[in-house]
Design a protein around this motif. Structure first.
Motif, PDB file in Angstrom:
ATOM      1  N   ARG A  39       0.855  -1.177   0.000  1.00  0.00           N
ATOM      2  CA  ARG A  39       0.000   0.000   0.000  1.00  0.00           C
ATOM      3  C   ARG A  39       0.897   1.235   0.000  1.00  0.00           C
ATOM      4  NH1 ARG A  39      -1.859  -3.692   3.296  1.00  0.00           N
ATOM      5  NH2 ARG A  39      -1.119  -2.783   5.239  1.00  0.00           N
ATOM      6  N   GLY A  41       0.759   5.494   0.136  1.00  0.00           N
ATOM      7  CA  GLY A  41      -0.060   6.659   0.431  1.00  0.00           C
ATOM      8  C   GLY A  41       0.786   7.911   0.436  1.00  0.00           C
ATOM      9  N   GLU A  44      -1.239  14.528   3.038  1.00  0.00           N
ATOM     10  CA  GLU A  44      -2.329  15.373   2.545  1.00  0.00           C
ATOM     11  C   GLU A  44      -1.772  16.551   1.756  1.00  0.00           C
ATOM     12  OE1 GLU A  44      -6.051  17.898   4.330  1.00  0.00           O
ATOM     13  OE2 GLU A  44      -5.376  16.115   5.412  1.00  0.00           O
ATOM     14  N   TYR A  47       0.258  15.083  -3.208  1.00  0.00           N
ATOM     15  CA  TYR A  47       0.042  14.620  -4.583  1.00  0.00           C
ATOM     16  C   TYR A  47      -0.408  15.764  -5.488  1.00  0.00           C
ATOM     17  CZ  TYR A  47      -1.084  11.721  -8.551  1.00  0.00           C
ATOM     18  OH  TYR A  47      -1.101  11.174  -9.814  1.00  0.00           O
ATOM     19  N   SER A 141      -5.367  10.302 -11.141  1.00  0.00           N
ATOM     20  CA  SER A 141      -5.821  10.761  -9.821  1.00  0.00           C
ATOM     21  C   SER A 141      -4.873  10.185  -8.771  1.00  0.00           C
ATOM     22  CB  SER A 141      -7.245  10.278  -9.556  1.00  0.00           C
ATOM     23  OG  SER A 141      -7.259   8.868  -9.361  1.00  0.00           O
ATOM     24  N   GLU A 142      -4.953  10.711  -7.578  1.00  0.00           N
ATOM     25  CA  GLU A 142      -4.103  10.213  -6.497  1.00  0.00           C
ATOM     26  C   GLU A 142      -4.328   8.726  -6.263  1.00  0.00           C
ATOM     27  OE1 GLU A 142      -3.307  11.073  -1.769  1.00  0.00           O
ATOM     28  OE2 GLU A 142      -3.958  12.730  -3.044  1.00  0.00           O
ATOM     29  N   SER A 143      -5.573   8.290  -6.262  1.00  0.00           N
ATOM     30  CA  SER A 143      -5.853   6.865  -6.032  1.00  0.00           C
ATOM     31  C   SER A 143      -5.373   6.013  -7.209  1.00  0.00           C
ATOM     32  CB  SER A 143      -7.334   6.626  -5.748  1.00  0.00           C
ATOM     33  OG  SER A 143      -8.119   6.995  -6.855  1.00  0.00           O
ATOM     34  N   GLU A 144      -5.497   6.513  -8.429  1.00  0.00           N
ATOM     35  CA  GLU A 144      -4.986   5.770  -9.591  1.00  0.00           C
ATOM     36  C   GLU A 144      -3.465   5.653  -9.526  1.00  0.00           C
ATOM     37  OE1 GLU A 144      -8.224   6.892 -13.079  1.00  0.00           O
ATOM     38  OE2 GLU A 144      -6.644   8.349 -12.586  1.00  0.00           O
ATOM     39  N   ALA A 146      -1.604   5.777  -6.757  1.00  0.00           N
ATOM     40  CA  ALA A 146      -1.278   4.847  -5.661  1.00  0.00           C
ATOM     41  C   ALA A 146      -1.449   3.404  -6.127  1.00  0.00           C
ATOM     42  CB  ALA A 146      -2.148   5.138  -4.440  1.00  0.00           C
ATOM     43  N   GLU A 147      -2.488   3.127  -6.908  1.00  0.00           N
ATOM     44  CA  GLU A 147      -2.702   1.782  -7.455  1.00  0.00           C
ATOM     45  C   GLU A 147      -1.582   1.419  -8.430  1.00  0.00           C
ATOM     46  OE1 GLU A 147      -3.854  -1.947  -8.573  1.00  0.00           O
ATOM     47  OE2 GLU A 147      -4.347  -0.813  -6.779  1.00  0.00           O
ATOM     48  N   CYS A 149       1.467   2.513  -8.256  1.00  0.00           N
ATOM     49  CA  CYS A 149       2.618   2.217  -7.397  1.00  0.00           C
ATOM     50  C   CYS A 149       2.532   0.796  -6.861  1.00  0.00           C
ATOM     51  CB  CYS A 149       2.700   3.211  -6.241  1.00  0.00           C
ATOM     52  SG  CYS A 149       3.146   4.878  -6.726  1.00  0.00           S
ATOM     53  N   ARG A 150       1.339   0.403  -6.427  1.00  0.00           N
ATOM     54  CA  ARG A 150       1.140  -0.962  -5.924  1.00  0.00           C
ATOM     55  C   ARG A 150       1.432  -1.974  -7.020  1.00  0.00           C
ATOM     56  NH1 ARG A 150      -1.818  -5.186  -6.014  1.00  0.00           N
ATOM     57  NH2 ARG A 150      -3.183  -4.408  -7.624  1.00  0.00           N
TER      58      ARG A 150
END
Length: 183
Positions: A39, A41, A44, A47, A141-144, A146-147, A149-150
Motif C-alpha cells: 500500500r 499513500g 495530505e 500529490y 488521480s491520487e488513487s490511480e 497509488a494503485e 505504485c502498488r
C-alpha cells in the motif's frame, strides 16, 4: 473454520509481517506485506502539489527505505528462529556461495505500471530507481497513482524473485545437472 493456517516456516511468518516506512519528508508512506501486498499513500496535499520529478525522487527514497526495513526484519526473524543474532553480509568462502552473492550484486529487476509511465529498477541489493514519465501525476488521480505504485511494486517483486530463482538454479543446480549430462 475460516481461519488462516499458522505459518510453519520463518519465510511464511516473515511474508505475513507488515513492514511500514515513511520518507524523511513524511510525504510518501509504504506498507509492504511479504511479496503479495503493498500500500502506498501520500501526505495530505502532496500529490496535488508535486511534480513527476519530485514524486519519482520520493518514491525512490521510499523504495530504498522499504528494502532496508524488509532486510532488517528478515534477519531479525532468522535470528529469532535461530536463537542468536543473524547479520547480512557474512560471506561464505564456499565457491558457489561466493558466486551466488556476486550474482545478487549484479542482479537487475524491473517493474512497470500505468502503461509504462511508472518504472522501478533495482540493481543488486542496494540500488533502486523509480521513474515517473512526464505528465503522469497530472494524468492520474491520487488513487490511480497509488494503485499504479502498488502494481509496479508487485511487478518488480515478482521479477526480482524470478531472477533470484534463476540465479540459484544457475549457481547451485545447473553445474550438477550439466555434470550428470542432464543439461
Amino acid at each position: 473454520m475460516g481461519e488462516a493456517a499458522a505459518p510453519t516456516t520463518v519465510r511464511e511468518e516473515f511474508d505475513q509481517q507488515p513492514i511500514s516506512v515513511a520518507t524523511p519528508s513524511n510525504r510518501v508512506f509504504v506498507t509492504l506485506v511479504g511479496t503479495h501486498d503493498v500500500r502506498v499513500g501520500f501526505a495530505e496535499g502532496f500529490y496535488a502539489a508535486t511534480s513527476d520529478r519530485e514524486m519519482a525522487a520520493e518514491l525512490t527514497r521510499a523504495a530504498r527505505l522499504t528494502f532496508v526495513a524488509r532486510t532488517r526484519a528478515f534477519y531479525a526473524a532468522l535470528g529469532s528462529a535461530a536463537g542468536h543474532r543473524v547479520e547480512p553480509g557474512r560471506r561464505s568462502l564456499d565457491r558457489q556461495s561466493q558466486a551466488y552473492h556476486d550474482g545478487l550484486e549484479r542482479l537487475v529487476a524491473e517493474g512497470t505500471a500505468a502503461d509504462g509511465r511508472l518504472r522501478m529498477v533495482g540493481v543488486g541489493l542496494s540500488s533502486f530507481t523509480v521513474t515517473v514519465a512526464p505528465g503522469t501525476v497530472a494524468a492520474l488521480s491520487e488513487s490511480e497513482f497509488a494503485e499504479a505504485c502498488r502494481a509496479g511494486t508487485l511487478d518488480f517483486l515478482a521479477d526480482h524473485l524470478r531472477r533470484i530463482a534463476e540465479l540459484k538454479f544457475d549457481v547451485y543446480l545447473r553445474p550438477g545437472l550439466e555434470a550428470a549430462g542432464v543439461l
